[in-house]
Design an enzyme around this catalytic site. Structure first.
Site, PDB file in Angstrom:
ATOM      1  N   ARG A  90       0.827  -1.215   0.000  1.00 42.41           N
ATOM      2  CA  ARG A  90       0.000   0.000   0.000  1.00 42.41           C
ATOM      3  C   ARG A  90       0.866   1.272   0.000  1.00 42.41           C
ATOM      4  O   ARG A  90       0.467   2.281   0.578  1.00 42.41           O
ATOM      5  CB  ARG A  90      -0.950   0.026   1.201  1.00 42.41           C
ATOM      6  CG  ARG A  90      -1.981  -1.087   1.226  1.00 42.41           C
ATOM      7  CD  ARG A  90      -3.124  -0.757   0.272  1.00 42.41           C
ATOM      8  NE  ARG A  90      -4.269  -1.620   0.520  1.00 42.41           N
ATOM      9  CZ  ARG A  90      -5.386  -1.232   1.118  1.00 42.41           C
ATOM     10  NH1 ARG A  90      -5.541   0.005   1.513  1.00 42.41           N
ATOM     11  NH2 ARG A  90      -6.365  -2.066   1.289  1.00 42.41           N
ATOM     12  N   ARG A  96      -2.982   7.001   1.053  1.00 44.35           N
ATOM     13  CA  ARG A  96      -3.418   8.181   1.815  1.00 44.35           C
ATOM     14  C   ARG A  96      -2.429   8.760   2.801  1.00 44.35           C
ATOM     15  O   ARG A  96      -2.613   9.882   3.255  1.00 44.35           O
ATOM     16  CB  ARG A  96      -4.723   7.858   2.557  1.00 44.35           C
ATOM     17  CG  ARG A  96      -5.898   7.802   1.629  1.00 44.35           C
ATOM     18  CD  ARG A  96      -7.095   7.286   2.356  1.00 44.35           C
ATOM     19  NE  ARG A  96      -6.819   5.940   2.839  1.00 44.35           N
ATOM     20  CZ  ARG A  96      -7.722   5.141   3.365  1.00 44.35           C
ATOM     21  NH1 ARG A  96      -8.948   5.557   3.517  1.00 44.35           N
ATOM     22  NH2 ARG A  96      -7.398   3.940   3.759  1.00 44.35           N
ATOM     23  N   ARG A 143      -6.729  12.861  -4.441  1.00 41.45           N
ATOM     24  CA  ARG A 143      -7.925  12.186  -3.946  1.00 41.45           C
ATOM     25  C   ARG A 143      -9.028  13.199  -3.576  1.00 41.45           C
ATOM     26  O   ARG A 143     -10.206  12.849  -3.568  1.00 41.45           O
ATOM     27  CB  ARG A 143      -7.491  11.355  -2.755  1.00 41.45           C
ATOM     28  CG  ARG A 143      -8.337  10.276  -2.249  1.00 41.45           C
ATOM     29  CD  ARG A 143      -8.858   9.274  -3.186  1.00 41.45           C
ATOM     30  NE  ARG A 143      -9.754   8.453  -2.379  1.00 41.45           N
ATOM     31  CZ  ARG A 143     -11.001   8.785  -2.130  1.00 41.45           C
ATOM     32  NH1 ARG A 143     -11.537   9.841  -2.693  1.00 41.45           N
ATOM     33  NH2 ARG A 143     -11.742   8.044  -1.344  1.00 41.45           N
ATOM     34  N   ASP A 147      -6.910  -1.908  -7.246  1.00 39.21           N
ATOM     35  CA  ASP A 147      -7.464  -2.515  -6.036  1.00 39.21           C
ATOM     36  C   ASP A 147      -7.869  -3.943  -6.358  1.00 39.21           C
ATOM     37  O   ASP A 147      -8.262  -4.242  -7.490  1.00 39.21           O
ATOM     38  CB  ASP A 147      -8.668  -1.726  -5.517  1.00 39.21           C
ATOM     39  CG  ASP A 147      -9.022  -2.136  -4.091  1.00 39.21           C
ATOM     40  OD1 ASP A 147      -8.477  -1.531  -3.157  1.00 39.21           O
ATOM     41  OD2 ASP A 147      -9.806  -3.087  -3.926  1.00 39.21           O
ATOM     42  N   TYR A 169     -15.296 -10.974   0.026  1.00 33.98           N
ATOM     43  CA  TYR A 169     -15.996  -9.718  -0.273  1.00 33.98           C
ATOM     44  C   TYR A 169     -17.250  -9.967  -1.112  1.00 33.98           C
ATOM     45  O   TYR A 169     -18.272  -9.306  -0.920  1.00 33.98           O
ATOM     46  CB  TYR A 169     -15.060  -8.736  -0.983  1.00 33.98           C
ATOM     47  CG  TYR A 169     -14.045  -8.136  -0.050  1.00 33.98           C
ATOM     48  CD1 TYR A 169     -14.383  -7.067   0.784  1.00 33.98           C
ATOM     49  CD2 TYR A 169     -12.752  -8.637   0.034  1.00 33.98           C
ATOM     50  CE1 TYR A 169     -13.457  -6.522   1.666  1.00 33.98           C
ATOM     51  CE2 TYR A 169     -11.817  -8.100   0.916  1.00 33.98           C
ATOM     52  CZ  TYR A 169     -12.178  -7.044   1.723  1.00 33.98           C
ATOM     53  OH  TYR A 169     -11.272  -6.513   2.607  1.00 33.98           O
TER      54      TYR A 169
HETATM   55  O1  CP3 Z   1       0.045  -1.190  -2.547  1.00 42.21           O
HETATM   56  C1  CP3 Z   1      -0.258  -0.227  -3.299  1.00 42.21           C
HETATM   57  O2  CP3 Z   1       0.224   0.902  -3.162  1.00 42.21           O
HETATM   58  C2  CP3 Z   1      -1.190  -0.479  -4.477  1.00 42.21           C
HETATM   59  C3  CP3 Z   1      -2.541  -0.147  -4.220  1.00 42.21           C
HETATM   60  C4  CP3 Z   1      -3.509  -1.069  -3.482  1.00 42.21           C
HETATM   61  C5  CP3 Z   1      -4.784  -0.599  -3.083  1.00 42.21           C
HETATM   62  N1  CP3 Z   1      -5.489  -1.654  -2.613  1.00 42.21           N
HETATM   63  C6  CP3 Z   1      -5.268   0.786  -3.225  1.00 42.21           C
HETATM   64  C7  CP3 Z   1      -6.296   1.264  -2.286  1.00 42.21           C
HETATM   65  C8  CP3 Z   1      -3.439  -2.429  -3.163  1.00 42.21           C
HETATM   66  C9  CP3 Z   1      -2.294  -3.420  -3.315  1.00 42.21           C
HETATM   67  C10 CP3 Z   1      -4.703  -2.777  -2.616  1.00 42.21           C
HETATM   68  C11 CP3 Z   1      -5.055  -4.153  -2.210  1.00 42.21           C
HETATM   69  C12 CP3 Z   1      -6.259  -4.393  -1.414  1.00 42.21           C
HETATM   70  N2  CP3 Z   1      -7.468  -3.768  -1.485  1.00 42.21           N
HETATM   71  C13 CP3 Z   1      -6.379  -5.422  -0.456  1.00 42.21           C
HETATM   72  C14 CP3 Z   1      -5.309  -6.426  -0.128  1.00 42.21           C
HETATM   73  C15 CP3 Z   1      -4.257  -5.881   0.755  1.00 42.21           C
HETATM   74  C16 CP3 Z   1      -4.682  -5.680   2.168  1.00 42.21           C
HETATM   75  O3  CP3 Z   1      -4.543  -4.535   2.630  1.00 42.21           O
HETATM   76  O4  CP3 Z   1      -5.104  -6.648   2.784  1.00 42.21           O
HETATM   77  C17 CP3 Z   1      -7.674  -5.372   0.076  1.00 42.21           C
HETATM   78  C18 CP3 Z   1      -8.265  -6.263   1.160  1.00 42.21           C
HETATM   79  C19 CP3 Z   1      -8.365  -4.315  -0.598  1.00 42.21           C
HETATM   80  C20 CP3 Z   1      -9.770  -3.915  -0.432  1.00 42.21           C
HETATM   81  C21 CP3 Z   1      -9.913  -2.511  -0.019  1.00 42.21           C
HETATM   82  N3  CP3 Z   1      -9.577  -1.420  -0.783  1.00 42.21           N
HETATM   83  C22 CP3 Z   1     -10.438  -2.039   1.202  1.00 42.21           C
HETATM   84  C23 CP3 Z   1     -10.913  -2.917   2.345  1.00 42.21           C
HETATM   85  C24 CP3 Z   1     -10.406  -0.629   1.138  1.00 42.21           C
HETATM   86  C25 CP3 Z   1     -10.977   0.324   2.124  1.00 42.21           C
HETATM   87  C26 CP3 Z   1     -10.182   0.369   3.379  1.00 42.21           C
HETATM   88  C27 CP3 Z   1      -9.291   1.560   3.362  1.00 42.21           C
HETATM   89  O5  CP3 Z   1      -8.080   1.385   3.567  1.00 42.21           O
HETATM   90  O6  CP3 Z   1      -9.831   2.642   3.146  1.00 42.21           O
HETATM   91  C28 CP3 Z   1      -9.820  -0.264  -0.100  1.00 42.21           C
HETATM   92  C29 CP3 Z   1      -9.570   1.106  -0.593  1.00 42.21           C
HETATM   93  C30 CP3 Z   1      -8.209   1.422  -1.108  1.00 42.21           C
HETATM   94  N4  CP3 Z   1      -7.503   0.659  -1.986  1.00 42.21           N
HETATM   95  C31 CP3 Z   1      -7.450   2.590  -0.821  1.00 42.21           C
HETATM   96  C32 CP3 Z   1      -6.257   2.504  -1.551  1.00 42.21           C
HETATM   97  C33 CP3 Z   1      -5.158   3.522  -1.634  1.00 42.21           C
HETATM   98  C34 CP3 Z   1      -7.907   3.740   0.059  1.00 42.21           C
HETATM   99  C35 CP3 Z   1      -8.993   4.451  -0.678  1.00 42.21           C
HETATM  100  C36 CP3 Z   1      -9.009   5.946  -0.525  1.00 42.21           C
HETATM  101  O7  CP3 Z   1      -8.154   6.648  -1.083  1.00 42.21           O
HETATM  102  O8  CP3 Z   1      -9.951   6.417   0.128  1.00 42.21           O
END
Ligand code: CP3
Length: 349
Positions: A29, A33, A42, A78, A155
């Site tokens: 990640r 943010r 964003r 994502d 999910y």
């Molecule tokens: O690693 C990176 O920089 C690449 C980007 C990346 C995102 N999601 C962007 C994102 C990666 C590798 C993911 C994977 C992801 N997404 C997973 C597996 C990794 C883990 O953390 O277990 C999962 C379970 C998700 C599902 C997901 N996406 C959730 C549950 C959420 C909301 C929770 C949160 O952190 O807000 C997201 C949103 C998300 N995906 C964000 C980002 C940068 C935040 C969204 C925002 O900007 O508001």
């Protein structure tokens, strides 16, 4: 890549188990943010709008690469976007996280799921990969990724996040045939998606099995591992030179089952004791991980101490890729990220 003095392939070499002078570093990640540059974009766009716009996705992918001396980029996308073209309506609701408006409830919902064509349905991420590779110009390698079938099923059935996805396991026990069919469909989709990413320029791939830990090892072996294995086997056959990384969160009790996967790198979460894992699974492997991301919120001293401990613990392994034990926390100060990378990059004494 190796002939270009500006290129850095230490990450790829470590994935292949070659000896390297220091651990390569990247963070799960890493685009997100905690970075002011990300928050600025964003403020103007929704998360899905950013992912579906290849220009913006490439820009966000490169933000941490410009800000910090990282050894790999990971494409901004994502795991959940794959489920949309299969027929599940996805929305990210602020303060709540991802929601599917039509989750899988009946076994007939599985029959209705569509198969995907990566180029047609997820072409925005493939294009973002092409753009990012062009702009990286060999500076560091680019990692592609997908969710593992089990985590995607979580999910799809739950319709959003959950503490431990009890309803998903209940559904799995209640409908074993429909479960197998759902996992088949997810496996096919993940496979074409990852092959598409590789064809577009991804130089390594990671499968995120974020919820694997919610199952016992016996159930994991029965209800999840065979499908994850099938994906890695296909990649090994169709894209043999591309390193395969498996990440499972909360997966300490699944280590033996996970280690049977045909992968190049095992990525461990921070709860797993690295030395015990190496004792159990062997020093001949490449490991990735596993600093507790909470250390970055604590103090500089807590970061330095943690980084040293992690490096020491993995020092006996064939190779170690320094990473967090899960995604970076959004309130992480960027100065601590810089400190982490600086400390992690020092050769091990
Ligand atoms: O690693 C990176 O920089 C690449 C980007 C990346 C995102 N999601 C962007 C994102 C990666 C590798 C993911 C994977 C992801 N997404 C997973 C597996 C990794 C883990 O953390 O277990 C999962 C379970 C998700 C599902 C997901 N996406 C959730 C549950 C959420 C909301 C929770 C949160 O952190 O807000 C997201 C949103 C998300 N995906 C964000 C980002 C940068 C935040 C969204 C925002 O900007 O508001």
């Amino acid at each position: 890549m190796t002939n270009d003095p500006k290129s850095n392939d230490i990450f790829l070499r470590a994935c292949k188990g070659e000896s390297v002078s220091r651990p390569p570093v990247w963070m799960m990640r890493q685009a997100g943010r905690y970075m002011p540059e990300y928050r600025a974009l964003r403020a103007q766009y929704g998360i899905l709008d950013m992912i579906k716009n290849p220009e913006l996705a490439a820009e966000v992918t490169l933000q941490p690469i410009h800000a910090f001396p990282l050894d790999a980029a990971i494409i901004f996308a994502d795991i959940l976007t794959l489920l949309e073209p299969m027929g599940l309506q996805l929305e990210f609701i602020s303060g709540k996280g991802p929601v599917f408006h039509n989750p899988i409830r009946e076994t007939s919902d599985v029959t209705a799921l569509k198969s995907i064509d990566a180029r047609r349905d997820l072409g925005f991420t493939l294009e973002a990969i092409r753009l990012t590779r062009e702009r990286l110009a060999g500076k560091v390698p680019l990692i592609g990724f997908s969710g593992a079938p089990y985590t995607l099923a979580c999910y799809a059935i739950e319709g959003g996040g959950s503490k431990d996805f009890d309803q998903v396991r209940a559904w799995m026990y209640a409908h074993p045939n429909a479960w197998a069919s759902l996992m088949d469909k997810l496996t096919d989709a993940v496979t074409v998606y990852l092959l598409g990413q590789i064809e577009s320029g991804a130089q390594a791939v990671q499968l995120f099995d974020s919820w694997a830990g919610s199952m016992s090892q016996a159930d994991y072996r029965r209800h999840a591992a065979p499908w994850t294995r099938r994906i890695f086997e296909t990649l090994a056959r169709e894209a043999p030179g591309i390193p395969r990384i498996h990440f499972s969160a909360n997966g300490g009790h699944l280590l033996e089952a996970v280690a049977e996967m045909p992968v190049d790198v095992l990525s461990l979460d921070w709860r797993v004791d690295a030395k015990a894992a190496i004792d159990k699974l062997g020093a001949h492997r490449v490991y990735q991980g596993n600093l507790d991301p909470a250390r970055l919120l604590a103090s500089d001293a807590a970061v330095i101490e943690g980084v040293r401990e992690v490096k020491q613990a993995f020092a006996g392994a064939k190779a170690h890729i320094f990473n967090l034990g899960h995604g970076i926390i959004k309130t992480t100060p960027t100065d601590r990220v810089r400190l982490l990378i600086e400390e992690a990059r020092k050769p091990i004494e």
